[in-house]
Design a protein around this motif. Structure first.
Motif, short mmCIF file in Angstrom:
data_model
loop_
_atom_site.label_atom_id
_atom_site.label_comp_id
_atom_site.label_asym_id
_atom_site.label_seq_id
_atom_site.Cartn_x
_atom_site.Cartn_y
_atom_site.Cartn_z
N ALA A 134 0.82 -1.22 0.00
CA ALA A 134 0.00 0.00 0.00
C ALA A 134 0.84 1.26 0.00
O ALA A 134 0.36 2.34 -0.37
CB ALA A 134 -0.91 0.00 1.22
N ALA A 135 2.10 1.17 0.43
CA ALA A 135 3.03 2.29 0.46
C ALA A 135 4.43 1.70 0.54
O ALA A 135 4.60 0.49 0.77
CB ALA A 135 2.77 3.19 1.65
N VAL A 136 5.43 2.53 0.33
CA VAL A 136 6.83 2.13 0.52
C VAL A 136 7.46 3.14 1.45
O VAL A 136 7.24 4.35 1.33
CB VAL A 136 7.58 2.07 -0.83
CG1 VAL A 136 9.06 1.76 -0.60
CG2 VAL A 136 6.96 1.01 -1.73
N MET A 137 8.29 2.65 2.39
CA MET A 137 8.83 3.49 3.45
C MET A 137 10.37 3.45 3.43
O MET A 137 10.98 2.69 4.18
CB MET A 137 8.29 3.04 4.81
CG MET A 137 6.78 2.96 4.85
SD MET A 137 6.12 2.43 6.44
CE MET A 137 6.38 3.90 7.40
N PRO A 138 11.01 4.26 2.58
CA PRO A 138 12.47 4.29 2.55
C PRO A 138 13.05 5.06 3.73
O PRO A 138 12.48 6.06 4.16
CB PRO A 138 12.78 5.00 1.22
CG PRO A 138 11.60 5.89 1.00
CD PRO A 138 10.42 5.15 1.56
N LEU A 139 14.18 4.59 4.23
CA LEU A 139 14.82 5.28 5.35
C LEU A 139 15.52 6.56 4.90
O LEU A 139 15.97 6.67 3.76
CB LEU A 139 15.81 4.36 6.06
CG LEU A 139 16.97 3.74 5.26
CD1 LEU A 139 18.14 4.69 5.11
CD2 LEU A 139 17.43 2.45 5.93
N ALA A 140 15.59 7.52 5.80
CA ALA A 140 16.37 8.73 5.57
C ALA A 140 17.82 8.49 5.96
O ALA A 140 18.75 8.88 5.26
CB ALA A 140 15.79 9.89 6.36
#
Length: 255
Positions: free
Chosen positions: A135-141
Motif C-alpha cells: 500500500a506504500a513504501v517506506m524508505p529510510l532517511a
C-alpha cells in the motif's frame, strides 16, 4: 505524519506528543504489547484507538518467516490488517533486508494485509514492492535512531520518480527541517519516533515536526524556483538613484 510509541519516558508524555503531532496513524511494535493479558494496563490501553489508526510493526523480526508470523499474530490480536513490515537481520546498523522484505511483503499482501514495508532508498526494490501489492513504501532517511536526517536525497528522488503508491520517509530524521526537506522533494509523509521521544520537550518537538511536514508539503505543491549560477536582483534596475562617480585623482599629482 505518522508517529511511533517507543522510547517515551511514560505514557503521559507519549499521549501529549501524539496530540501535538496531529497524527492519525500510530505504530506499535507487536512484541512490546502483552496482548490480551488479564488486567493489562499497557500500551494498547494507553492510547485512544478511536482517534488513531493502529499500525502494528514487526520490529525485531530478523527473517521473512518471523515477520509474517508476527503480522498474523497482530491481526489476530488487534483485528487490523495494517502492518508496518520490518525485516532486520543487522543488529548493529539496523538496515532492512531487501530480499526478506520483498518475500514477506508478497506473502502478506496475498494474505489480505495492508503492507507498508520499511526499506532502504532503492528504486528497483520500491517498484517490486509496488508490484507485490504494498500500500506504500517506506524508505529510510538514515539508520534508525541516528537523527542524521536525509543522507541520500538523490536516492530518494529515484524512489519518488514514477512511484504509484505513497512514499513515506521513515527512520533517521532528527529535526523538523529534515522532514520538511523530505516532503519538499515529493515524499507523501514522514514517520517519526526517536526524534520526538528523545527531545527535551517531546510535546513541543512533535508540534514542530507537524509544522515541518506541513511546510514541506506546501512547498512541494507550490513548486520551488529554479536555482541559478549567478545572483539575480529581486528589484528591477530601472529608476534606481545614481550619483555621479567621483573624479579619480591623477596618480602623477597636479604636475
Amino acid at each position: 505524519m505518522l508517529l511511533g510509541t517507543g522510547k517515551f519516558r511514560d505514557f503521559t508524555v507519549m499521549r501529549a506528543a501524539l496530540e501535538a503531532s496531529g497524527t492519525q496513524i500510530v505504530t506499535v511494535a507487536v512484541r512490546r504489547v502483552e496482548l490480551n493479558a488479564p488486567g493489562h494496563a499497557g500500551l494498547l490501553d494507553a492510547v485512544d484507538w478511536d482517534r488513531y489508526q493502529l499500525l502494528p510493526n514487526t520490529a525485531g523480526c530478523r527473517t521473512a518467516d518471523e515477520a509474517v508470523r508476527v503480522a498474523r499474530l497482530a491481526r489476530a490480536a488487534t483485528g487490523t490488517n495494517w502492518v508496518k513490515l520490518e525485516v532486520i537481520p543487522d543488529a548493529r546498523h539496523l538496515l532492512p533486508d531487501p530480499v526478506g522484505t520483498l518475500r514477506a511483503a508478497e506473502t502478506l499482501a496475498a494474505d489480505g494485509f495492508t503492507v507498508l514495508p520499511y526499506v532502504q532508498a532503492d528504486a528497483v526494490l520500491a517498484r517490486a514492492l509496488e508490484a507485490a501489492g504494498c500500500a506504500a513504501v517506506m524508505p529510510l532517511a538514515s539508520p534508525i535512531g541516528t537523527g542524521r536526517g536525509l543522507r541520500a536525497p538523490e536516492l530518494l528522488r529515484t524512489v519518488l520518480d514514477g512511484a504509484q503508491v505513497p512514499i513515506i520517509v521513515d527512520a533517521g530524521l532528527g529535526v523538523p527541517s529534515d522532514a520538511a526537506q523530505a516532503l519538499e522533494l515529493g515524499a507523501d509523509a514522514a514517520l517519526l519516533n526517536t526524534a520526538v521521544a528523545e527531545a527535551r520537550d517531546p510535546e513541543r518537538m512533535a508540534y514542530a515536526f507537524a509544522l515541518g511536514v506541513q511546510a514541506g508539503r506546501a512547498a512541494f505543491l507550490a513548486g520551488r524556483m529554479l536555482p541559478r549560477d549567478h545572483a539575480s536582483p529581486s528589484s528591477p534596475p530601472e529608476g534606481a538613484v545614481r550619483l555621479p562617480d567621483p573624479e579619480v585623482p591623477d596618480p602623477e599629482g597636479p604636475l
